[in-house]
Scaffold this active site. Sequence first.
Site, mmCIF file in Angstrom:
data_model
loop_
_atom_site.group_PDB
_atom_site.id
_atom_site.type_symbol
_atom_site.label_atom_id
_atom_site.label_comp_id
_atom_site.label_asym_id
_atom_site.label_seq_id
_atom_site.Cartn_x
_atom_site.Cartn_y
_atom_site.Cartn_z
ATOM 1 N N LYS A 76 -41.098 6.785 27.991
ATOM 2 C CA LYS A 76 -41.512 8.175 28.215
ATOM 3 C C LYS A 76 -42.097 8.383 29.607
ATOM 4 O O LYS A 76 -42.999 9.199 29.811
ATOM 5 C CB LYS A 76 -42.504 8.648 27.147
ATOM 6 C CG LYS A 76 -42.072 8.392 25.713
ATOM 7 C CD LYS A 76 -40.647 8.866 25.416
ATOM 8 C CE LYS A 76 -40.494 10.373 25.460
ATOM 9 N NZ LYS A 76 -39.076 10.771 25.197
ATOM 10 N N HIS A 96 -36.998 -1.387 29.281
ATOM 11 C CA HIS A 96 -38.439 -1.120 29.154
ATOM 12 C C HIS A 96 -39.232 -2.417 29.228
ATOM 13 O O HIS A 96 -40.418 -2.456 28.905
ATOM 14 C CB HIS A 96 -38.746 -0.446 27.807
ATOM 15 C CG HIS A 96 -38.251 0.967 27.693
ATOM 16 N ND1 HIS A 96 -38.371 1.883 28.703
ATOM 17 C CD2 HIS A 96 -37.683 1.636 26.642
ATOM 18 C CE1 HIS A 96 -37.869 3.052 28.300
ATOM 19 N NE2 HIS A 96 -37.448 2.922 27.063
ATOM 20 N N SER A 128 -46.158 12.781 25.729
ATOM 21 C CA SER A 128 -44.716 12.736 25.486
ATOM 22 C C SER A 128 -44.400 11.788 24.326
ATOM 23 O O SER A 128 -43.556 12.092 23.467
ATOM 24 C CB SER A 128 -43.997 12.293 26.761
ATOM 25 O OG SER A 128 -42.607 12.313 26.590
#
Length: 285
Positions: free
Chosen positions: A40, A96, A126
């Site tokens: 995010k 990630h 988010s």
Amino acid sequence: MYSVYKGLLVPSMLHTPESLKYFEEFVFRPDDIIIVTYPKSGTTWTQEIVPLIMSGGDPASVETLPNWERVPWLEKISAGTFNLEQRASPRMLATHSPYNMMPPSFFEVKPKVIYVTRNPKDVFVSSFFYHRTASFLVNPGPQTNFLHKFLDGKVRFGSWFDHVKSWLNAEDKELILHISYEEMILDLKDSVGRIAQFLQKSLDDEAIEKIADRCLFKNMKKNNMSNYSGVPREFMDQTKSEFLRKGIAGDWKNQLTVAEAEYFDSVYKDKMKDVKDVKVGFKNT
């Protein structure tokens, strides 16, 4: 719903033992382009910008494949289905992963990395909305409870602080472009130019302008290959919250209570006290 991978929580549906093994054994090439983010933090946006830069602004690069296929996440279950070994160079990939958990091949061939940071308060907001939308994530519960989980690193991919610091402290710094979500919001044309220069892709002003306009949030949101509109509702219910929600900096001011923001600041100050070069002025954004 979550499993533990090397101490990090990961959604079991997206990250199976087989997909994580694929990630660990992935063979990088020196000319690969890796987009790295904490979840995010602007991944989808960067997955729009980089292919357009590499195609010289040709919109077909972002209109013909969903973003998770054009720039696949290496640790997700889908990565093994895209025949990445057969893809022409330069490949565009995403992860990630913290720096210290990158596959051995990454450290051997040293591809270029674009690392995007974002104000962690906005990352939290988010994430909070996304957790309410995605069925493969644990229900976040009340906001304050989720805030404590987030700050304690008891969320997917662990601590934001650890993730950011791992990449700030990475070796071969000349091969990593650090750019912030806030910089991209402030001057997208300049950010596109910086990324293009880092990737050694020569673009004239007209091409940069065209790419920047195409990647404005309001325009990107219309791209069905990027807005996740094709994802079945049982996996991502966008009636609860749109995947591409606001695309702004500072939305935390509309969401966090004064007490939550103050607690966040105190944790941030403690966790990041040894860091001098974070890109974003978080407290004022």
